[in-house]
Enzyme design. Structure first.
Site, PDB file in Angstrom:
ATOM      1  N   CYS A 114      46.449  43.608  33.246  1.00  0.00           N
ATOM      2  CA  CYS A 114      45.443  42.903  34.041  1.00  0.00           C
ATOM      3  C   CYS A 114      44.622  43.826  34.940  1.00  0.00           C
ATOM      4  CB  CYS A 114      46.118  41.829  34.887  1.00  0.00           C
ATOM      5  SG  CYS A 114      47.595  42.393  35.730  1.00  0.00           S
ATOM      6  N   HIS A 174      43.515  39.713  41.487  1.00  0.00           N
ATOM      7  CA  HIS A 174      43.757  41.116  41.830  1.00  0.00           C
ATOM      8  C   HIS A 174      42.460  41.720  42.391  1.00  0.00           C
ATOM      9  CE1 HIS A 174      47.581  40.875  40.000  1.00  0.00           C
ATOM     10  NE2 HIS A 174      47.436  41.679  38.962  1.00  0.00           N
TER      11      HIS A 174
END
Ligand SMILES: N[C@@H](CC=O)C(=O)O
Length: 324
Positions: free
Chosen positions: A131, A234
């Protein structure tokens, strides 16, 4: 492959990424005629608001399947190690979100906005990157194309959902062993396992996977990966040295035109994880340019662009459906 009435699709794994795969396949209207979910054991589960009869992930379950999405399990060998070849031998194309095959030279590691052409070489198995790597390379690629890259320094601020349901539970109740120290009210500069060079597995993924996706095998990438008490999304602070000097206008134009990037040049209009959660694109803000050095802030939903959305975009690219 059965194209007339749509594809037969299975999702392997019913955790956070498995559930997002189900919702993205539906939301993006991937042309499937059937969608099944497999896991270690059979049970019923509510995924994306619907009750699914989850089947057992075993070789026979891939009979007649066109696309198998493996949700992947960080930190351990994923189900793909056991079952990907079984699925491929039965005619399926496998898209694996786990980390087991990402650096295998025979397996394309793909972010469609960046290196969709790598799909031309696939032999049934395609790896979905980590990710934190995906959102970084989506933003590095436009800079690489226009100006060239000499060096990348990145610090991450990673959400607990990147560690699965256990990570979310650790933030909500303090329970479990998802993290080496309490996460509520804290910041933990260690994601994954520490190697001999002092870098963690998460930091090495950012370096090695970026090099492979960008086809820049020697690109210096210095990463520090930090877990913070955010549910989803994130964030990354990225510093890049370019091969040539660029004006602020040129750099802003590169981000503005980049596929998959939502960009604001207004320093007050910075993206945050709360706003990125639930969105499919990668957000960029706080861009600063000094000659050949560029600093910026980048945020994406780690379960969507960082996992499920990217995986579904790979399949869309293969079948010639939409990619956006
Ligand atoms: N390794 C990531 C998950 C993304 O694939 C994390 O721990 O946040």
């Amino acid at each position: 492959m059965h194209t007339k009435d749509g594809y037969s699709v299975v999702v392997v794994g019913a955790g956070l990424v498995g559930e997002r795969l189900v919702s993205e396949l539906r939301r993006r209207r991937f042309p499937f005629r059937e969608l099944r979910v497999l896991a270690r054991s059979s049970r019923r589960a509510i995924l994306d608001g619907e009750e699914f009869e989850i089947g057992v992930a075993e070789p026979g379950a891939f009979e007649g399947v066109d696309f198998a999405f493996f949700a992947g399990t960080e930190g351990e060998k994923g189900a793909a190690v056991r079952l990907a070849r079984e699925a491929i031998s039965r005619g399926a194309t496998v898209i694996d979100n786990g980390s087991d095959f990402r650096l295998d030279p025979g397996v394309p590691l793909v972010v469609p906005e960046v290196n969709a052409r790598a799909l031309e070489e696939h032999e049934g198995l395609i790896a979905n990157p980590n990710c934190s790597t995906i959102q970084m390379v989506v933003t590095l690629a436009p800079l690489a194309r226009r100006f060239g890259l000499r060096k990348v320094v990145v610090s991450t601020y990673q959400a607990v959902s990147g560690a699965g349901r256990g990570g979310v539970e650790a933030l909500q109740s303090g329970a479990g062993e998802a993290f080496p120290k309490p996460i509520a009210g804290n910041a933990i500069p260690l994601i994954g396992s520490v190697g001999e060079d002092g870098y963690t597995s998460e930091e090495r993924k950012m370096r090695e996977e970026s090099r492979k996706i960008l086809s820049m095998p020697d690109l210096p990438v210095y990463a520090t990966a930090v877990r913070i008490p955010v549910h989803t999304g994130h964030s990354e602070s990225i510093y890049v040295e370019l091969e040539r000097e660029a004006s602020p206008e040129e750099v802003l134009a590169a981000f503005e035109e980049a596929s998959g990037v939502s960009f604001s040049g207004d320093p007050q209009d910075f993206p945050t994880p709360l706003e990125a959660a639930g969105e499919p694109e990668t957000f960029v803000g706080r861009v600063r340019v000094e000659g050949d050095r560029v600093s910026y802030w980048c945020v994406a939903d780690n379960l969507l662009k960082g996992a499920a959305t990217n995986a579904v975009q790979i399949a869309e690219t293969l079948v010639g459906a939409r990619v956006s």
